[in-house]
Scaffold this active site. Structure first.
Site, PDB file in Angstrom:
ATOM      1  N   ASN A 207      33.473  37.124  47.812  1.00  0.00           N
ATOM      2  CA  ASN A 207      32.067  37.045  47.394  1.00  0.00           C
ATOM      3  C   ASN A 207      31.474  35.703  47.810  1.00  0.00           C
ATOM      4  OD1 ASN A 207      32.477  35.074  45.204  1.00  0.00           O
ATOM      5  ND2 ASN A 207      33.705  36.713  44.329  1.00  0.00           N
ATOM      6  N   ASP A 276      35.679  41.497  40.558  1.00  0.00           N
ATOM      7  CA  ASP A 276      35.978  42.426  39.465  1.00  0.00           C
ATOM      8  C   ASP A 276      36.798  43.627  39.918  1.00  0.00           C
ATOM      9  OD1 ASP A 276      34.650  40.880  37.576  1.00  0.00           O
ATOM     10  OD2 ASP A 276      32.707  41.690  38.195  1.00  0.00           O
ATOM     11  N   LYS A 286      47.003  47.119  60.060  1.00  0.00           N
ATOM     12  CA  LYS A 286      45.570  46.932  60.280  1.00  0.00           C
ATOM     13  C   LYS A 286      44.907  48.304  60.480  1.00  0.00           C
ATOM     14  CE  LYS A 286      42.340  44.711  63.367  1.00  0.00           C
ATOM     15  NZ  LYS A 286      42.129  44.254  64.732  1.00  0.00           N
ATOM     16  N   LYS A 338      29.065  37.829  26.715  1.00  0.00           N
ATOM     17  CA  LYS A 338      30.267  37.340  27.415  1.00  0.00           C
ATOM     18  C   LYS A 338      30.962  36.258  26.613  1.00  0.00           C
ATOM     19  CE  LYS A 338      28.635  38.672  31.874  1.00  0.00           C
ATOM     20  NZ  LYS A 338      27.988  38.341  33.115  1.00  0.00           N
ATOM     21  N   LYS A 342      34.817  37.004  25.602  1.00  0.00           N
ATOM     22  CA  LYS A 342      35.857  36.186  26.242  1.00  0.00           C
ATOM     23  C   LYS A 342      36.367  35.099  25.296  1.00  0.00           C
ATOM     24  CE  LYS A 342      33.484  37.135  30.554  1.00  0.00           C
ATOM     25  NZ  LYS A 342      34.105  37.567  31.795  1.00  0.00           N
TER      26      LYS A 342
HETATM   27  O1  C5P Z   1      31.909  38.933  33.140  1.00  0.00           O
HETATM   28  P1  C5P Z   1      31.448  37.996  34.163  1.00  0.00           P
HETATM   29  O2  C5P Z   1      32.162  38.149  35.475  1.00  0.00           O
HETATM   30  O3  C5P Z   1      29.988  37.892  34.392  1.00  0.00           O
HETATM   31  O4  C5P Z   1      31.857  36.571  33.526  1.00  0.00           O
HETATM   32  C1  C5P Z   1      31.737  35.376  34.216  1.00  0.00           C
HETATM   33  C2  C5P Z   1      32.748  34.412  33.713  1.00  0.00           C
HETATM   34  O5  C5P Z   1      34.003  35.061  33.551  1.00  0.00           O
HETATM   35  C3  C5P Z   1      33.006  33.296  34.696  1.00  0.00           C
HETATM   36  O6  C5P Z   1      33.355  32.135  33.991  1.00  0.00           O
HETATM   37  C4  C5P Z   1      34.156  33.831  35.528  1.00  0.00           C
HETATM   38  O7  C5P Z   1      34.936  32.787  36.102  1.00  0.00           O
HETATM   39  C5  C5P Z   1      34.948  34.612  34.505  1.00  0.00           C
HETATM   40  N1  C5P Z   1      35.627  35.797  35.031  1.00  0.00           N
HETATM   41  C6  C5P Z   1      36.987  35.925  34.876  1.00  0.00           C
HETATM   42  N2  C5P Z   1      37.640  37.036  35.339  1.00  0.00           N
HETATM   43  C7  C5P Z   1      36.973  38.030  35.932  1.00  0.00           C
HETATM   44  C8  C5P Z   1      35.576  37.929  36.082  1.00  0.00           C
HETATM   45  C9  C5P Z   1      34.944  36.813  35.629  1.00  0.00           C
HETATM   46  O8  C5P Z   1      37.598  35.008  34.329  1.00  0.00           O
HETATM   47  N3  C5P Z   1      37.627  39.081  36.389  1.00  0.00           N
END
Ligand code: C5P
Length: 398
Positions: A207, A276, A286, A338, A342
């Site tokens: 990304n 994600d 390949k 979030k 988290k």
């Molecule tokens: O849920 P979202 O991706 O928007 O959340 C963003 C935060 O979560 C950021 O701090 C990112 O580093 C973290 N993140 C993570 N693991 C993922 C996706 C996002 O730790 N798979």
């Protein structure tokens, strides 16, 4: 903005060791201005320092300055600190008595930034009462004077007079340049960059994350004395000096690395742009295209672990965890969700659609949302300043 360090070199045999010091400071992205006395140039050439510092080396008081300002005043005004290493007995005597008869001694008088003097000389010279009186005078002026090391001296005898290890001089410079040491003794883990998920042996999904924000946090934490672990996905940026660097590729690898270090950390900051999804079955060879341009290729994606959520579940009570929320709408409400899911202490939210915010940009426009519900919006600022503001807030929570 990068700080500027003046390195004054006087005529002692240890002058050659300063090449290593200049190189280390440059690796930290500091701007280094080298000023040599005429005697120092007998021991090592200005060319060496011009190459290492990437700047003209200043030697002569009477050189025609390209600036309109008198050279010694112009130089002194640029400095965030001045170091004189090695400092000979002669230099120390001149500095103690305000004598300004060459460029370096004149810059010392015009300088108003912190001054570090690093004596190196024969042990009998160092013990001499006149030298000791002059060193005491320099300390009374508020200058920092380092003690020479004991050991074998270039003149064939052993005693106190050796230039301290370059690493010790470097550490002293860092302490003087960054007096804010409010994270000393704390271990902080930061993740940065983009994770990458393999499609086949040569292709991957990533990304727009560049690592700028996370690396700025890691650098600021190092400057404040923290022990820093930087778990970094793909990033075009240079590894910052002074961190334990843990390079990773995919989200699962990043998650494993962070789980491993989590128990030893006081603070965890998730600034990485974690993907994600990953490819369900990576092709072992390949992938080949066919002659049919309208051929379709379907890749099946599956979810990756939410790293912060995983760490949040294991979080000990005294660990501080900070995350980011890059949003395009309903910034505050989405970020709050979030923060809860988290198990974070605060979240740094930004609207990535705004100019001057988000991925790849050198600036960011962020809002801090705390567990207590407090919301604090900051103006547009450099990612370095955002990093400092995040760590200021962390320090308050510690
Ligand atoms: O849920 P979202 O991706 O928007 O959340 C963003 C935060 O979560 C950021 O701090 C990112 O580093 C973290 N993140 C993570 N693991 C993922 C996706 C996002 O730790 N798979």
């Amino acid at each position: 903005m990068a700080k500027t360090v003046g390195i004054g070199i006087t005529g002692g045999i240890a002058a050659y060791k300063i090449a290593e010091l200049v190189s280390m400071l440059k690796k930290d992205d500091l701007d280094v201005i080298v000023i040599m006395t005429a005697a120092a140039t007998e021991f090592i050439t200005p060319l060496t320092f011009r190459t290492l510092s990437g700047r003209e080396v200043l030697v002569d008081l009477w050189d025609d300055s390209r600036e309109w300002k008198v050279q010694h005043i112009g130089v002194a005004e640029q400095l965030d600190m001045l170091v004189v290493a090695p400092a000979t007995a002669n230099f120390i005597a001149k500095a103690a008595h305000g004598i300004a008869d060459d460029l370096l001694s004149t810059v010392v008088l015009a300088n108003t930034s912190p001054l570090l003097v690093v004596p190196a000389m024969n042990h009998n010279m160092y013990k001499n009462q006149a030298v000791q009186d002059n060193i005491r005078t320099l300390k009374e002026y508020g200058y920092k004077v380092m003690e020479p090391d004991s050991g074998a001296l270039a003149c064939g005898v052993s005693g106190q007079g050796r230039l301290p290890e370059i690493g010790s001089i470097y550490n002293e410079i860092k302490k003087m340049l960054y007096p804010l040491q409010d994270l000393r003794g704390k271990r902080i883990m930061v993740n940065a960059g983009t994770t990458c998920e393999d499609i086949d042996p040569v292709r991957f999904i990533a990304n727009r994350g560049t690592g700028k924000m996370g690396i700025a946090i890691a650098e600021n934490a190092v400057d404040r004395g923290a022990d820093v672990i930087l778990v970094c996905g793909n990033s075009p940026l240079e590894t910052p000096a002074g961190v334990k660097f843990v390079p990773v590729w995919g989200a699962e690898e990043m998650c494993e690395a962070m789980l491993k270090y989590q128990p030893a950390c006081d603070i965890i900051i998730g600034a990485a742009a974690v993907g994600d999804f990953r490819i369900k079955d990576m092709a072992e060879q390949k992938l080949k295209k066919s002659d049919n341009q309208s051929e379709e290729l379907t890749l099946t994606l599956v979810g990756t672990p939410d790293i912060l959520k995983t760490l949040g579940k294991n979080k000990p009570g005294n660990q501080i965890m900070v995350g980011f929320a890059a949003e395009t709408e309903n910034i505050i409400a989405n970020a709050q969700k979030k923060l809860e899911s988290k198990n974070l202490d605060f979240i740094v939210a930004n609207d990535v659609t705004m100019e001057g915010a988000g991925f790849a940009s050198d600036t960011n426009i962020v809002t801090f949302i705390s567990r207590s519900g407090e919301i604090e919006s900051l103006p547009k600022m450099s990612k370095q300043d955002v990093a400092a503001a995040i760590l200021d807030k962390v320090v308050k929570l510690l």
